[in-house]
Design a protein around this motif. Structure first.
Motif, PDB file in Angstrom:
ATOM      1  N   TYR A 198       6.708   6.855  -1.334  1.00 18.22           N
ATOM      2  CA  TYR A 198       5.386   6.865  -0.725  1.00 18.22           C
ATOM      3  C   TYR A 198       4.326   6.753  -1.797  1.00 18.22           C
ATOM      4  O   TYR A 198       4.530   7.148  -2.947  1.00 18.22           O
ATOM      5  N   ILE A 199       3.213   6.155  -1.462  1.00 16.08           N
ATOM      6  CA  ILE A 199       2.079   6.043  -2.385  1.00 16.08           C
ATOM      7  C   ILE A 199       0.880   6.672  -1.689  1.00 16.08           C
ATOM      8  O   ILE A 199       0.391   6.140  -0.683  1.00 16.08           O
ATOM      9  N   GLU A 200       0.441   7.784  -2.215  1.00 11.76           N
ATOM     10  CA  GLU A 200      -0.737   8.433  -1.622  1.00 11.76           C
ATOM     11  C   GLU A 200      -2.002   7.706  -2.075  1.00 11.76           C
ATOM     12  O   GLU A 200      -2.114   7.314  -3.238  1.00 11.76           O
ATOM     13  N   ASN A 216       0.825  -1.219   0.000  1.00  7.90           N
ATOM     14  CA  ASN A 216       0.000   0.000   0.000  1.00  7.90           C
ATOM     15  C   ASN A 216       0.850   1.255   0.000  1.00  7.90           C
ATOM     16  O   ASN A 216       0.530   2.227  -0.680  1.00  7.90           O
ATOM     17  N   CYS A 217       1.907   1.257   0.785  1.00 10.32           N
ATOM     18  CA  CYS A 217       2.783   2.432   0.834  1.00 10.32           C
ATOM     19  C   CYS A 217       4.134   2.032   1.432  1.00 10.32           C
ATOM     20  O   CYS A 217       4.247   1.834   2.648  1.00 10.32           O
ATOM     21  N   PRO A 218       5.169   1.926   0.593  1.00 13.06           N
ATOM     22  CA  PRO A 218       6.492   1.535   1.104  1.00 13.06           C
ATOM     23  C   PRO A 218       7.005   2.458   2.217  1.00 13.06           C
ATOM     24  O   PRO A 218       7.659   2.001   3.155  1.00 13.06           O
ATOM     25  N   LEU A 219       6.670   3.753   2.142  1.00 18.31           N
ATOM     26  CA  LEU A 219       7.170   4.660   3.179  1.00 18.31           C
ATOM     27  C   LEU A 219       6.517   4.360   4.534  1.00 18.31           C
ATOM     28  O   LEU A 219       7.176   4.392   5.578  1.00 18.31           O
ATOM     29  N   GLN A 220       5.243   4.031   4.503  1.00 18.11           N
ATOM     30  CA  GLN A 220       4.572   3.665   5.752  1.00 18.11           C
ATOM     31  C   GLN A 220       5.241   2.410   6.337  1.00 18.11           C
ATOM     32  O   GLN A 220       5.437   2.294   7.543  1.00 18.11           O
ATOM     33  N   TYR A 221       5.611   1.491   5.453  1.00 17.88           N
ATOM     34  CA  TYR A 221       6.320   0.276   5.886  1.00 17.88           C
ATOM     35  C   TYR A 221       7.621   0.654   6.595  1.00 17.88           C
ATOM     36  O   TYR A 221       7.946   0.138   7.659  1.00 17.88           O
ATOM     37  N   TRP A 267      -6.033   7.185   7.253  1.00 10.95           N
ATOM     38  CA  TRP A 267      -5.958   6.280   8.409  1.00 10.95           C
ATOM     39  C   TRP A 267      -4.497   6.026   8.824  1.00 10.95           C
ATOM     40  O   TRP A 267      -4.257   5.220   9.701  1.00 10.95           O
ATOM     41  N   CYS A 268      -3.565   6.704   8.168  1.00 12.82           N
ATOM     42  CA  CYS A 268      -2.141   6.402   8.404  1.00 12.82           C
ATOM     43  C   CYS A 268      -1.651   7.038   9.705  1.00 12.82           C
ATOM     44  O   CYS A 268      -1.887   8.213   9.971  1.00 12.82           O
ATOM     45  N   ASP A 269      -0.923   6.259  10.498  1.00  8.14           N
ATOM     46  CA  ASP A 269      -0.398   6.755  11.774  1.00  8.14           C
ATOM     47  C   ASP A 269       0.719   7.773  11.584  1.00  8.14           C
ATOM     48  O   ASP A 269       1.104   8.460  12.528  1.00  8.14           O
ATOM     49  N   ILE A 273       4.055  13.110   9.798  1.00 13.93           N
ATOM     50  CA  ILE A 273       5.488  13.246   9.492  1.00 13.93           C
ATOM     51  C   ILE A 273       5.791  12.898   8.041  1.00 13.93           C
ATOM     52  O   ILE A 273       6.899  13.071   7.575  1.00 13.93           O
ATOM     53  N   CYS A 274       4.795  12.394   7.320  1.00 18.99           N
ATOM     54  CA  CYS A 274       4.998  11.974   5.927  1.00 18.99           C
ATOM     55  C   CYS A 274       5.266  13.201   5.049  1.00 18.99           C
ATOM     56  O   CYS A 274       4.559  14.200   5.156  1.00 18.99           O
ATOM     57  N   PRO A 275       6.290  13.134   4.191  1.00 13.05           N
ATOM     58  CA  PRO A 275       6.590  14.307   3.360  1.00 13.05           C
ATOM     59  C   PRO A 275       5.441  14.714   2.441  1.00 13.05           C
ATOM     60  O   PRO A 275       5.368  15.865   2.017  1.00 13.05           O
TER      61      PRO A 275
HETATM   62  S1  SF4 Z   1       0.355   9.377   4.788  1.00 13.33           S
HETATM   63 FE1  SF4 Z   1       2.318   9.139   3.738  1.00 13.33          FE
HETATM   64  S2  SF4 Z   1       3.252   7.366   4.681  1.00 13.33           S
HETATM   65 FE2  SF4 Z   1       1.099   7.331   5.212  1.00 13.33          FE
HETATM   66  S3  SF4 Z   1       0.130   6.036   3.645  1.00 13.33           S
HETATM   67 FE3  SF4 Z   1      -0.044   8.163   2.943  1.00 13.33          FE
HETATM   68  S4  SF4 Z   1       1.753   8.494   1.657  1.00 13.33           S
HETATM   69 FE4  SF4 Z   1       2.141   6.650   2.888  1.00 13.33          FE
END
Ligand code: SF4
Length: 406
Positions: free
Chosen positions: A237-239, A14-19, A245-247, A251-253
């Motif tokens: 990151y994948i928006e 879903n989103c490598p950056l969240q990982y 719902w992302c924690d 801080i996400c760019p």
């Molecule tokens: S907020 Fe940022 S890190 Fe979180 S899912 Fe969206 S793009 Fe990914």
């Protein structure tokens, strides 16, 4: 060696950056519960309790099931539960859970279609013989119909019903099937069952041995991709709609500035440096697009003006503009629908050993060959049969007026 889980893999997909935030940097955040996750947990717990009692020959009434859910909801509710949907209130979610469990009870009572073997059964999934790639997970309910005919049940409180194609390719329960095949020796068949509680619907699917082998390989490749990204620290990151719902939203760019502005008063928002720069940037960008369109229109008008006056230079107050347009030869077949035209042309240049020189993709070569002197006059003349003269694209160059121009 890392042990993965279906949800860990899903986070990366879903989103490598969240990982990265969750599993690589393990950023310590004050984790909040979404109301959807809270509802799901309460429904799971009540069903688990009901089946646990059934294992002991005690069948709850529907009221007992719903009372258990109500109690859990009230006991576990806390202030850090967030609701993204502004059109719904906590009570709406609470009622959804009540209805879902009530429907489930009605649908499966007296719960004798299968025999529950385990609840929240932990499974380990070995994806390769060396044990390098492993996953673990928990089966909501494992049951058996006839001897050796297993069923893997999963309870969902999602609000999106899926297609059969989705269930036939779904990864989580298929991985669990691989897991139980190493745990029980009497397995003759396995059915995968998803209970969509909110819809009061169930979906079923099964997998062949070959499909499971393919899934193992695919999952290993995904793990390798994750480990490669971890080694290179390369997480994009994948928006998506899931960002809400992302924690790590704050801080996400991609979301940090959005998050900061969400907390601003209208005045702070209007005075924010970033907001002002983006607003101005868009104004300038739009103005440039308008100016570009105007410039192109003036160029077209200037070109016509020059043609009518038979001039190449037009003067203004401080500058003059030179308008240069040179026609060029183009193969006729490029402007014709007749394939024979192209064939005749290719045949002609091949027979005269000119194919490499004038190969059709080299329109520029064709033009300069006809205009130049390298072709013999008769070939040049014959070649003219295959081409036409196209009006050149006008080129414009503006320069400061010199004294002599006044
Ligand atoms: S907020 Fe940022 S890190 Fe979180 S899912 Fe969206 S793009 Fe990914």
């Amino acid at each position: 060696m890392t042990t993965y889980s279906h949800s860990r893999l899903g986070t990366y997909e879903n989103c490598p950056l969240q990982y990265k935030y969750r599993y690589v940097k393990r950023i310590d955040i004050d984790r909040r519960d979404s109301v959807e996750a809270f509802l799901g947990s309460r429904c799971h717990e009540s069903l688990e309790k009901m089946y646990k009692l059934l294992l002991n020959a005690r069948m709850w009434s529907k009221d007992e099931l719903l009372d258990d859910y109500k109690l859990r909801w009230e006991r576990e509710w806390h202030d850090n539960i967030f609701i993204v949907r502004t059109d719904l209130r906590p009570g709406d979610y609470y009622n959804q859970g009540l209805k879902a469990l009530s429907d489930y009870y009605d649908r499966y009572r007296p719960f004798d279609r299968d025999k529950t073997l385990a609840l929240e059964q932990r499974v380990e999934v070995a994806l390769d013989d060396s044990g390098k790639y492993r996953l673990q997970g928990f089966i909501d309910r494992l049951s058996e119909t006839d001897e050796g005919h297993y069923q893997i049940h999963d309870y969902k409180t999602e609000r999106t019903w899926k297609t059969q194609e989705y269930f036939d390719a779904e990864r989580q329960l298929a991985l669990y099937q691989i897991g139980i095949s190493n745990m029980f020796s009497d397995i003759r068949s396995v059915e995968l069952i998803w209970h969509y509680l909110i819809f009061d619907k169930e979906a079923r699917s099964s997998r062949t041995g070959r499909q499971l082998e393919e899934l193992k390989l695919k999952t290993i490749h995904l793990i390798q991709e994750i480990e490669d990204a971890t080694e290179k620290d390369d997480f994009t990151y994948i928006e998506s709609a899931l960002c809400d719902w992302c924690d790590y939203y704050h801080i996400c760019p991609a979301k940090k500035h959005v998050h900061l502005t969400e907390m601003m008063s209208p005045r702070e928002f209007a005075e924010d440096e970033g907001v002002q720069m983006v607003n101005r940037y868009i104004e300038v960008k739009d103005a440039l697009a308008e100016l570009k369109a105007e410039k192109e229109q003036i160029e077209r008008n200037l070109f016509e003006f020059c043609k009518q006056l038979s001039v190449e230079v037009v003067r203004g107050s401080t500058h003059k503009v030179k308008v240069k347009s040179e026609p060029s030869y183009k193969a006729k077949f490029t402007a014709s629908d007749d394939p024979a035209e192209k064939e005749r042309f290719l045949q002609f240049i091949k027979e005269r050993g000119l194919y490499d020189e004038l190969m059709i993709i080299h329109y520029q070569k064709l033009n300069s060959a006809i205009k130049g002197t390298q072709l013999s006059p008769d070939i040049r003349q014959a070649l003219l049969d295959f081409v036409y003269l196209e009006e050149g694209k006008p080129r414009f160059s503006a320069s400061k007026l010199r004294k002599s121009d006044y």
